[in-house]
Scaffold this active site. Structure first.
Site, PDB file in Angstrom:
ATOM      1  N   GLU A  30     -18.777  18.499 -45.292  1.00 23.26           N
ATOM      2  CA  GLU A  30     -20.211  18.397 -45.016  1.00 23.26           C
ATOM      3  C   GLU A  30     -20.702  16.961 -45.197  1.00 23.26           C
ATOM      4  OE1 GLU A  30     -23.140  18.991 -48.070  1.00 23.26           O
ATOM      5  OE2 GLU A  30     -21.774  20.340 -49.130  1.00 23.26           O
ATOM      6  N   VAL A 112     -24.095  23.362 -46.090  1.00 24.67           N
ATOM      7  CA  VAL A 112     -22.986  24.308 -45.977  1.00 24.67           C
ATOM      8  C   VAL A 112     -23.133  25.180 -44.732  1.00 24.67           C
ATOM      9  CG1 VAL A 112     -21.919  26.359 -47.031  1.00 24.67           C
ATOM     10  CG2 VAL A 112     -22.427  24.355 -48.441  1.00 24.67           C
ATOM     11  N   SER A 146     -30.343  31.039 -50.515  1.00 28.41           N
ATOM     12  CA  SER A 146     -29.772  30.026 -49.632  1.00 28.41           C
ATOM     13  C   SER A 146     -29.189  30.623 -48.361  1.00 28.41           C
ATOM     14  CB  SER A 146     -28.681  29.254 -50.371  1.00 28.41           C
ATOM     15  OG  SER A 146     -27.976  28.403 -49.487  1.00 28.41           O
ATOM     16  N   LYS A 165     -23.498  26.645 -57.581  1.00 29.11           N
ATOM     17  CA  LYS A 165     -24.167  25.652 -58.415  1.00 29.11           C
ATOM     18  C   LYS A 165     -24.786  26.308 -59.639  1.00 29.11           C
ATOM     19  CE  LYS A 165     -25.015  22.762 -54.391  1.00 29.11           C
ATOM     20  NZ  LYS A 165     -25.919  22.474 -53.274  1.00 29.11           N
TER      21      LYS A 165
END
Length: 322
Positions: A30, A112, A146, A165
């Protein structure tokens, strides 16, 4: 490194295109981590080192970004430097943002979800990142989830990360991944890792212990036409893991500051990571870099194992056809 036009509307570098055409090992990377994850020139140095690790372990790196409205898979050194220097001038681009960035001729650093989308579009089965997004703390009230998770549910790419995370709600994230039908495996551990630290208190749904084992799962996922992604969570090396207690304390403080400042949406993660970096004296940034490099090493080895597995299968089918 020249860039060849592609029928799928994506500029694929000649090196990546040749590797894909020959069934070689390719690893997608990424670009948000370069533009938004750390300052220049640390970001450029890290990006180059990560690509070098992928190459040293037998695979071709394919960093993905949108440049002047054109999605690129595989960046040359000048393009990498431009991305690193521009930093946050590049728009943080998730799947929802792709059409707008392309249509406006803009510059986008892929997250992502967007990186997975482009990787699958050109046929790259493996993608290495630091950590993925997830269900935010208090997500049951805010619905802040997300797009990484929904992308994993519908895009058959294997994501190699250091888990989720640690600023997020890890247990709810794992529940959501289950709902999305995503295969989640922890690499050489029974516990799902938490980005900066190798412990989260959450048991991993399954465990894998070698690149070959990972490759078999990725290949089975394709052969069964599951059409969903795979998350392989690799714990940060113990020698680099910052103290979980110190980082957790910093995260709690940063979360409170974000709430006080009414920071919301996709601005939360960069704010919290930056504050945690400051509060931990930079140890979280070094841990971040170490885990990305370790993921690149593991991802490249998995990519090579997958390439070898598929080449053997092709040879067997050719022999049986004779």
């Amino acid at each position: 490194m020249s860039t060849a036009p592609s029928p799928v509307g994506v500029a694929v570098s000649a090196e990546v295109e040749a590797a894909l055409a020959s069934g070689g090992a390719v690893v997608a990377l990424e670009s948000t981590i370069i533009s938004h994850g750390m300052p220049y020139p640390k970001n450029l140095q890290t990006a180059m080192e990560v690509e070098a690790i992928v190459r040293e372990n037998g695979a071709v790196p394919a960093t993905i970004a949108i440049l002047d409205g054109v999605p690129h898979v595989g960046l040359n050194s000048q393009q990498l430097k431009r991305l690193a220097i521009s930093g946050t001038q590049f728009q943080k681009t998730a799947r929802r943002d792709i059409a707008q960035v392309v249509a406006s001729g803009g510059n986008g650093a892929t997250t992502v979800s967007a990186t997975m989308f482009f990787a699958h579009k050109v046929g790259i089965p493996i993608f290495v990142t630091g950590g993925i997004g997830g269900v935010h703390r208090h997500g049951e009230k805010t619905m802040d989830i997300s797009s990484d998770l929904t992308e994993l549910g519908k895009t058959p790419v294997a994501v190699i990360s250091a888990g989720v995370k640690s600023i997020l709600d890890i247990s709810r994230t794992l529940e959501y991944l289950e709902t999305q039908g995503v295969t989640v495996a922890a690499y050489q551990t029974n516990e799902f890792p938490a980005f900066f630290t190798d412990t989260s208190g959450c048991k991993a749904p399954c465990r894998v212990d070698s690149p070959e084992e990972c490759a078999k799962i990725i290949d089975a996922n394709k052969n069964m036409h599951l059409e969903s992604g795979i998350l392989i969570a690799v714990p940060i090396p113990k020698q680099h893991a910052a103290s979980g207690k110190i980082i957790e304390s910093a995260i709690q403080q940063a979360l409170k500051e974000a709430d006080d400042k009414k920071i919301t949406g996709n601005a939360i993660t960069p704010f919290i990571l930056d504050r945690v970096k400051v509060l931990t004296g930079g140890s979280s940034l070094e841990a971040n870099i170490a885990l990305v490099k370790n993921n690149a090493l593991t991802g490249a080895r998995i990519a090579v194992a997958l390439s070898d597995l598929r080449k053997r299968a092709t040879k067997r089918s050719m022999r049986s056809a004779l």
